[in-house]
Design a protein around this motif. Structure first.
Motif, PDB file in Angstrom:
ATOM      1  N   ALA A 112     -25.592  -0.212   3.860  1.00 47.79           N
ATOM      2  CA  ALA A 112     -25.226   0.607   2.706  1.00 47.79           C
ATOM      3  C   ALA A 112     -24.208   1.672   3.116  1.00 47.79           C
ATOM      4  N   LEU A 113     -24.431   2.314   4.263  1.00 43.17           N
ATOM      5  CA  LEU A 113     -23.464   3.308   4.757  1.00 43.17           C
ATOM      6  C   LEU A 113     -22.119   2.653   5.060  1.00 43.17           C
ATOM      7  N   ILE A 114     -22.147   1.459   5.630  1.00 45.70           N
ATOM      8  CA  ILE A 114     -20.905   0.733   5.907  1.00 45.70           C
ATOM      9  C   ILE A 114     -20.177   0.422   4.600  1.00 45.70           C
ATOM     10  N   ALA A 115     -20.910   0.003   3.580  1.00 45.96           N
ATOM     11  CA  ALA A 115     -20.299  -0.329   2.288  1.00 45.96           C
ATOM     12  C   ALA A 115     -19.662   0.901   1.648  1.00 45.96           C
ATOM     13  N   VAL A 116     -20.372   2.023   1.673  1.00 43.26           N
ATOM     14  CA  VAL A 116     -19.828   3.258   1.095  1.00 43.26           C
ATOM     15  C   VAL A 116     -18.566   3.674   1.855  1.00 43.26           C
ATOM     16  N   ALA A 117     -18.633   3.662   3.186  1.00 45.89           N
ATOM     17  CA  ALA A 117     -17.473   4.037   4.003  1.00 45.89           C
ATOM     18  C   ALA A 117     -16.326   3.059   3.795  1.00 45.89           C
ATOM     19  N   GLY A 118     -16.647   1.791   3.596  1.00 46.93           N
ATOM     20  CA  GLY A 118     -15.610   0.792   3.318  1.00 46.93           C
ATOM     21  C   GLY A 118     -14.890   1.079   2.007  1.00 46.93           C
ATOM     22  N   CYS A 119     -15.643   1.454   0.981  1.00 46.53           N
ATOM     23  CA  CYS A 119     -15.033   1.802  -0.314  1.00 46.53           C
ATOM     24  C   CYS A 119     -14.155   3.043  -0.184  1.00 46.53           C
ATOM     25  N   ILE A 120     -14.650   4.041   0.525  1.00 42.64           N
ATOM     26  CA  ILE A 120     -13.867   5.263   0.737  1.00 42.64           C
ATOM     27  C   ILE A 120     -12.595   4.941   1.522  1.00 42.64           C
ATOM     28  N   SER A 121     -12.725   4.079   2.522  1.00 39.25           N
ATOM     29  CA  SER A 121     -11.559   3.688   3.324  1.00 39.25           C
ATOM     30  C   SER A 121     -10.522   2.974   2.468  1.00 39.25           C
ATOM     31  N   PHE A 122     -10.987   2.124   1.567  1.00 37.91           N
ATOM     32  CA  PHE A 122     -10.071   1.435   0.659  1.00 37.91           C
ATOM     33  C   PHE A 122      -9.300   2.448  -0.193  1.00 37.91           C
ATOM     34  N   LEU A 123     -10.009   3.449  -0.726  1.00 40.51           N
ATOM     35  CA  LEU A 123      -9.353   4.477  -1.529  1.00 40.51           C
ATOM     36  C   LEU A 123      -8.352   5.276  -0.702  1.00 40.51           C
ATOM     37  N   LEU A 124      -8.711   5.587   0.528  1.00 42.12           N
ATOM     38  CA  LEU A 124      -7.781   6.315   1.400  1.00 42.12           C
ATOM     39  C   LEU A 124      -6.517   5.494   1.651  1.00 42.12           C
ATOM     40  N   GLY A 125      -6.689   4.192   1.839  1.00 41.08           N
ATOM     41  CA  GLY A 125      -5.535   3.318   2.004  1.00 41.08           C
ATOM     42  C   GLY A 125      -4.629   3.333   0.773  1.00 41.08           C
ATOM     43  N   LEU A 126      -5.238   3.349  -0.410  1.00 42.31           N
ATOM     44  CA  LEU A 126      -4.451   3.451  -1.646  1.00 42.31           C
ATOM     45  C   LEU A 126      -3.707   4.777  -1.717  1.00 42.31           C
ATOM     46  N   TRP A 127      -4.365   5.850  -1.293  1.00 43.49           N
ATOM     47  CA  TRP A 127      -3.711   7.168  -1.319  1.00 43.49           C
ATOM     48  C   TRP A 127      -2.535   7.209  -0.354  1.00 43.49           C
ATOM     49  N   ILE A 128      -2.677   6.562   0.798  1.00 44.00           N
ATOM     50  CA  ILE A 128      -1.539   6.479   1.719  1.00 44.00           C
ATOM     51  C   ILE A 128      -0.406   5.711   1.035  1.00 44.00           C
ATOM     52  N   TRP A 129      -0.747   4.626   0.399  1.00 44.10           N
ATOM     53  CA  TRP A 129       0.244   3.770  -0.258  1.00 44.10           C
ATOM     54  C   TRP A 129       0.990   4.530  -1.350  1.00 44.10           C
ATOM     55  N   GLN A 130       0.290   5.460  -2.018  1.00 46.38           N
ATOM     56  CA  GLN A 130       0.885   6.189  -3.132  1.00 46.38           C
ATOM     57  C   GLN A 130       1.328   7.605  -2.756  1.00 46.38           C
ATOM     58  N   ALA A 131       1.227   7.972  -1.506  1.00 46.80           N
ATOM     59  CA  ALA A 131       1.560   9.337  -1.082  1.00 46.80           C
ATOM     60  C   ALA A 131       2.988   9.695  -1.462  1.00 46.80           C
ATOM     61  N   ASP A 132       3.175  10.930  -1.872  1.00 48.27           N
ATOM     62  CA  ASP A 132       4.507  11.379  -2.283  1.00 48.27           C
ATOM     63  C   ASP A 132       5.159  12.303  -1.257  1.00 48.27           C
ATOM     64  N   SER A 133       4.521  12.447  -0.090  1.00 49.92           N
ATOM     65  CA  SER A 133       5.132  13.249   0.973  1.00 49.92           C
ATOM     66  C   SER A 133       4.705  12.698   2.335  1.00 49.92           C
ATOM     67  N   LYS A 134       5.529  12.958   3.336  1.00 48.34           N
ATOM     68  CA  LYS A 134       5.187  12.542   4.696  1.00 48.34           C
ATOM     69  C   LYS A 134       3.900  13.219   5.145  1.00 48.34           C
ATOM     70  N   PHE A 135       3.784  14.493   4.826  1.00 41.06           N
ATOM     71  CA  PHE A 135       2.640  15.284   5.259  1.00 41.06           C
ATOM     72  C   PHE A 135       1.332  14.716   4.722  1.00 41.06           C
ATOM     73  N   SER A 136       1.263  14.480   3.422  1.00 34.77           N
ATOM     74  CA  SER A 136       0.011  13.967   2.844  1.00 34.77           C
ATOM     75  C   SER A 136      -0.278  12.551   3.336  1.00 34.77           C
ATOM     76  N   SER A 137       0.749  11.759   3.535  1.00 29.59           N
ATOM     77  CA  SER A 137       0.552  10.406   4.056  1.00 29.59           C
ATOM     78  C   SER A 137      -0.070  10.443   5.456  1.00 29.59           C
ATOM     79  N   ILE A 138       0.439  11.319   6.305  1.00 24.05           N
ATOM     80  CA  ILE A 138      -0.109  11.452   7.660  1.00 24.05           C
ATOM     81  C   ILE A 138      -1.541  11.971   7.604  1.00 24.05           C
ATOM     82  N   CYS A 139      -1.790  12.958   6.744  1.00 25.16           N
ATOM     83  CA  CYS A 139      -3.150  13.503   6.622  1.00 25.16           C
ATOM     84  C   CYS A 139      -4.140  12.437   6.164  1.00 25.16           C
TER      85      CYS A 139
END
Length: 162
Positions: free
Chosen positions: A68-95
């Motif tokens: 269950a913890l792996i599944a939750v972390a996997g979902c969060i990781s997927f969202l983080l990947g989307l945020w990197i994909w949609q980042a509008d600055s170098k700084f936020s993408s790196i963060c």
């Protein structure tokens, strides 16, 4: 814009590699029968297994709880990947990349060991901080920098309205 994605995912990869390499070195040291390393009077390298999430909360006792913890972390990781994909600055993408690399590093641990391997142990004046790892450093540094960016942006926006 594609350059931002490259920076974010490079940050992810760098954090993940540093995390997993450091954990393998520490595991190898302790599984060879060695004991904790006192680096300074306030910092040791120890071996700890965190079965929970941050600060040991929600510790997983059964394999279904680990999954269950792996599944939750996997979902969060997927969202983080989307945020990197949609980042509008170098700084936020790196963060976002730092946070994602840390999250994936801890997911890998849960998958292989059923717990997160922690080893950085700080203490001073009778107080002991929670033991953590490089993945946790990536998560905290990335998140703190994102909050700072958000606060700075809000301050700038308010100054422009005045």
């Amino acid at each position: 814009m594609k350059y931002f994605k490259f920076l974010g995912f490079s940050g992810t990869l760098l954090t993940l590699i540093l995390d997993q390499l450091s954990k393998q070195v520490v595991l190898s040291w302790f599984l060879s029968g060695n004991h904790q390393i006192e680096v300074t009077s306030f910092f040791n390298i120890i071996l700890a297994a965190n079965r929970g999430v941050s600060f040991g909360l929600f510790a997983a006792g059964s394999s279904s709880e680990v999954w269950a913890l792996i599944a939750v972390a996997g979902c969060i990781s997927f969202l983080l990947g989307l945020w990197i994909w949609q980042a509008d600055s170098k700084f936020s993408s790196i963060c976002f990349g730092l946070v994602l690399g840390g999250a994936l590093g801890n997911v890998i641990d849960r998958f292989f060991y059923g717990a997160v391997i922690d080893f950085l142990d700080f203490h001073a004046f009778g107080y002991h901080w929670y033991t953590f790892n490089i993945a946790d450093c990536g998560i905290v540094i990335g998140a703190v920098l994102l909050v700072c960016q958000m606060l700075f942006s809000i301050k700038t926006d308010n100054n422009n309205e005045a």
